[in-house]
Scaffold this active site. Sequence first.
Site, PDB file in Angstrom:
ATOM      1  N   TRP A 103       0.814  -1.224   0.000  1.00  9.48           N
ATOM      2  CA  TRP A 103       0.000   0.000   0.000  1.00  9.48           C
ATOM      3  C   TRP A 103       0.840   1.264   0.000  1.00  9.48           C
ATOM      4  O   TRP A 103       0.541   2.213  -0.709  1.00  9.48           O
ATOM      5  CB  TRP A 103      -1.001  -0.008   1.156  1.00  9.48           C
ATOM      6  N   ASP A 173      -1.482   6.525   6.473  1.00  9.14           N
ATOM      7  CA  ASP A 173      -2.588   5.685   6.013  1.00  9.14           C
ATOM      8  C   ASP A 173      -2.886   4.685   7.123  1.00  9.14           C
ATOM      9  O   ASP A 173      -2.098   3.780   7.388  1.00  9.14           O
ATOM     10  CB  ASP A 173      -2.168   4.960   4.720  1.00  9.14           C
ATOM     11  N   LYS A 197     -12.203  -1.565   6.076  1.00 14.16           N
ATOM     12  CA  LYS A 197     -11.368  -2.551   6.742  1.00 14.16           C
ATOM     13  C   LYS A 197     -11.832  -2.729   8.182  1.00 14.16           C
ATOM     14  O   LYS A 197     -12.171  -3.803   8.603  1.00 14.16           O
ATOM     15  CB  LYS A 197      -9.895  -2.123   6.729  1.00 14.16           C
TER      16      LYS A 197
HETATM   17  C1  LIG Z   1      -7.373  -1.467   1.448  1.00 18.49           C
HETATM   18  C2  LIG Z   1      -6.339  -0.472   1.631  1.00 18.49           C
HETATM   19  C3  LIG Z   1      -6.212   0.628   0.768  1.00 18.49           C
HETATM   20  C4  LIG Z   1      -7.094   0.825  -0.458  1.00 18.49           C
HETATM   21  O1  LIG Z   1      -8.406   1.061  -0.099  1.00 18.49           O
HETATM   22  P1  LIG Z   1      -9.540   1.363  -1.204  1.00 18.49           P
HETATM   23  O2  LIG Z   1     -10.671   1.845  -0.378  1.00 18.49           O
HETATM   24  O3  LIG Z   1      -9.818   0.057  -1.886  1.00 18.49           O
HETATM   25  O4  LIG Z   1      -9.021   2.385  -2.127  1.00 18.49           O
HETATM   26  C5  LIG Z   1      -5.213   1.549   1.032  1.00 18.49           C
HETATM   27  N1  LIG Z   1      -4.401   1.408   2.096  1.00 18.49           N
HETATM   28  C6  LIG Z   1      -4.501   0.368   2.950  1.00 18.49           C
HETATM   29  C7  LIG Z   1      -3.574   0.275   4.102  1.00 18.49           C
HETATM   30  C8  LIG Z   1      -5.468  -0.603   2.744  1.00 18.49           C
HETATM   31  O5  LIG Z   1      -5.557  -1.633   3.595  1.00 18.49           O
END
Ligand SMILES: *Cc1c(COP(=O)(O)O)cnc(C)c1O
Length: 363
Positions: A103, A173, A197
């Site tokens: 990511w 993030d 998530k």
């Molecule tokens: C799933 C995830 C993303 C991407 O998320 P989307 O909503 O599908 O764009 C980005 N960063 C992390 C750490 C993730 O687990």
Amino acid sequence: MEYGRIFNFSAGPATMPVEVLEEVAAEVLNYRGSGMGVMEMSHRSKVFQTIIDEAEADLRELMGIPENYKVLFIQGGATLQFAMIPMNLMKNGVADYIVTGAWSKKAYSEAKKYGRVNLLATSEDRNYSYIPDCSDLPVDPEADYVYICENETIHGTTYQTLPNTKGKVLVSDQSSMFLSRPCNVSDYGMIYAGVQKNVGPAGMVVVIIREDLIRTDLDEKIPTYLRYSIHADNGSMYNTPNCWAIYVCGKVFKYLKKIGGLSEMARRNEEKAKILYDFLDESKLFHGTVDKEVRSLMNIPFVTGDKEKDAAVVAATKAAGFENLKGHKSVGGLRASTYNAMPREGVEALVNFLRQYEAEHQA
Ligand SMILES: *Cc1c(COP(=O)(O)O)cnc(C)c1O
């Protein structure tokens, strides 16, 4: 289990608290006497304004978000932030990225389209199984921010201490660890998280950003929707927001407050992850794939070391009623995502199953 549900270890979209789903189900046809469901109502209605206001207030309370930070609900998932961050935060056109998994690597590649992006540190040499020492990195004096992915969903690592950014703004993030433990918001310039998530339904990101980082002097050509200022100035309702996600996330925020807030959530998450890690540490068949001191409480990858054996275990877990345990292809093996809403019983049941499996398949 209730409603014929199974233990779902999906990395995202992921399991949600049954209590929240029950409330949502009860309100789907008629939200609190309004005569309509939340999916059907105007985002400009009083009823919806209360929903979004309460969601923000509850999130602020849960995380202790200081007054000088804005909370924004934006569509496009976490992925859109990979571009919005450099577009909005690069003043000098320079940023430092720490790449600890898939990511942060994606975010790093996207940022390169907008300026000079330094790879400040990376753990790619050992397939992202550790977090590099970030106590004294050569931070670029010109850098507008330092970027991290605090919990790498695919590789299963998490920062134990935040990097020393030498005074630069930290952008994190937190998608796969959002609200899993207390967080000192003032340590960051910006935190963001895709909610599917650890919080709610897919299609929305929560952005927590320090007010002074929200610029109004951006290049005219930057699309209106991609400016933090437009979302901040319009209370996340410049256009129709993801009303449904805001509503369901709001319920999860209330649920977290009710169970005792983020310190109680952290206590439960630690207890839960320990059950699986203790098993992996003593197992002769399975082992974890990342360095112990940085392992994630949310995403737990593990392998047998043999691809065919891994596939057989995945098939066996599925047959036994555990879903979504297949590891990501870049790591292989299995991955159990043990987010906030995964009950302790789910992890206990999985460990009992794996223990039994090991006993029956001893080499
Ligand atoms: C799933 C995830 C993303 C991407 O998320 P989307 O909503 O599908 O764009 C980005 N960063 C992390 C750490 C993730 O687990």
